[in-house]
Structure formats: C-alpha cells, structure tokens
Motif scaffolding. Structure first.
Motif, PDB file in Angstrom:
ATOM      1  N   THR A 157       2.894 -95.101  56.529  1.00 30.84           N
ATOM      2  CA  THR A 157       3.455 -95.860  55.409  1.00 30.84           C
ATOM      3  C   THR A 157       4.752 -95.226  54.928  1.00 30.84           C
ATOM      4  OG1 THR A 157       2.119 -94.623  53.827  1.00 30.84           O
ATOM      5  CG2 THR A 157       1.224 -96.705  54.621  1.00 30.84           C
ATOM      6  N   SER A 196       6.284 -87.978  48.096  1.00 30.89           N
ATOM      7  CA  SER A 196       7.717 -88.136  47.822  1.00 30.89           C
ATOM      8  C   SER A 196       8.516 -87.096  48.594  1.00 30.89           C
ATOM      9  CB  SER A 196       7.999 -87.969  46.331  1.00 30.89           C
ATOM     10  OG  SER A 196       7.412 -89.013  45.610  1.00 30.89           O
ATOM     11  N   ASN A 237       7.530 -95.714  51.830  1.00 33.90           N
ATOM     12  CA  ASN A 237       7.753 -96.351  50.532  1.00 33.90           C
ATOM     13  C   ASN A 237       9.165 -96.085  50.055  1.00 33.90           C
ATOM     14  OD1 ASN A 237       4.604 -95.368  50.332  1.00 33.90           O
ATOM     15  ND2 ASN A 237       4.983 -97.432  49.595  1.00 33.90           N
ATOM     16  N   GLY A 254       6.829-100.440  52.452  1.00 34.32           N
ATOM     17  CA  GLY A 254       6.611-101.014  51.132  1.00 34.32           C
ATOM     18  C   GLY A 254       7.751-100.608  50.227  1.00 34.32           C
ATOM     19  N   ALA A 255       8.474-101.600  49.712  1.00 35.57           N
ATOM     20  CA  ALA A 255       9.625-101.306  48.862  1.00 35.57           C
ATOM     21  C   ALA A 255       9.371-101.804  47.455  1.00 35.57           C
ATOM     22  CB  ALA A 255      10.877-101.965  49.420  1.00 35.57           C
ATOM     23  N   ASP A 256       9.789-101.006  46.488  1.00 42.01           N
ATOM     24  CA  ASP A 256       9.734-101.409  45.087  1.00 42.01           C
ATOM     25  C   ASP A 256      10.660-102.602  44.892  1.00 42.01           C
ATOM     26  OD1 ASP A 256       9.648-101.599  42.344  1.00 42.01           O
ATOM     27  OD2 ASP A 256      10.157 -99.514  41.960  1.00 42.01           O
ATOM     28  N   VAL A 278      11.349 -96.355  46.587  1.00 41.68           N
ATOM     29  CA  VAL A 278      11.196 -96.518  45.140  1.00 41.68           C
ATOM     30  C   VAL A 278      12.566 -96.701  44.499  1.00 41.68           C
ATOM     31  CG1 VAL A 278       8.998 -95.300  44.968  1.00 41.68           C
ATOM     32  CG2 VAL A 278      11.097 -94.009  44.869  1.00 41.68           C
TER      33      VAL A 278
END
Length: 139
Positions: A64, A80, A66, A106-108, A68
C-alpha cells in the motif's frame, strides 16, 4: 489565323468547365482530412466518481502506498516516510522482495496533484504496475 465570330458563339462557351477539377480537389481534400493524424495536447478531465460499491478486493496482502495532503507526503505500508528519496528506496525494496504482491495507491482527497504525478511517473519508470487506485463511494 482563327477568328471568332461573336454572332455564332456565346461567350459562356469559351470558358473552361471546372467541374472535373473541383471533383478531384474535393476527393483529395477528403482523403487528406481522413488520413491526417491530430495530436491532442490537452483534454478537459472530470474526476471519476462511483455510485456503486466495488466488490473486487485484492486476494493477496497488497503493497500500500498512501499520499497525504501535508508533509510528510508519503506512506508505505502505513508508515510515514519523510523524504522522496527514502520513499523510492523503500518502495523498490518492497517490490523486489514481494514481486507477486499487487500495488494499491490510496490518495487523500486534498493531496497534491503534483505529488500524485511524481509517484505515477516513478512507478512507470520502474515498471511497477499499480493494480488499484482507492477512491471513496459517492454518497
């Protein structure tokens, strides 16, 4: 010498018939329009939304990624990562260690488009296939 007697011939008879020439020009113009390639430099894009639930999930434990909205921008496997270079190295190590795991991004919603494009360019450069982009259902 040839003389033209105006009483026997009309002036319209002396002008050439341009119909065949116009037909040929039209055919060539249509051919060129149909065979010309047009490069599209930009498109208006609306972000996709889904009104149905996506039931497909990954069977394997995915890698995954991400994005943010605020620094640090990057997270890998929920951890992070403070710098882009460190993120690159850890992602490449993770993909080499587990080549059969799918990659999920997965993007904010408020994440920078620049950071997303940077990530996608990096994935493409290193031939890493992202199998899913996570998004929220429209409500």
């Amino acid at each position: 010498m040839i003389s033209i007697n105006d009483s026997h011939q009309n002036s319209d008879e002396l002008t050439p018939d341009l119909t065949p020439l116009l037909d040929i020009i039209f055919i060539v113009m249509v051919f060129l329009l149909l065979t010309a390639t047009v490069k599209i430099k930009a498109l208006d894009v609306e972000l996709p939304q889904t009104a149905t639930k996506i039931l497909q999930t990954t069977k394997a434990d995915p890698i995954t990624i991400n994005l943010v909205a605020s620094e640090p921008y990057w997270a890998l496997q929920g951890q992070s990562i403070s710098s882009w270079d460190s993120f690159n190295q850890q992602l490449l190590t993770e993909v080499k260690t587990h080549p059969n795991k799918p990659v999920v991004i997965g993007a904010d919603k408020k994440a920078s488009v620049e950071q997303m494009l940077k990530l996608l360019a990096f994935l493409q450069k290193n031939d890493i296939k992202a199998t899913q982009l996570l998004m929220e259902d429209q409500q």
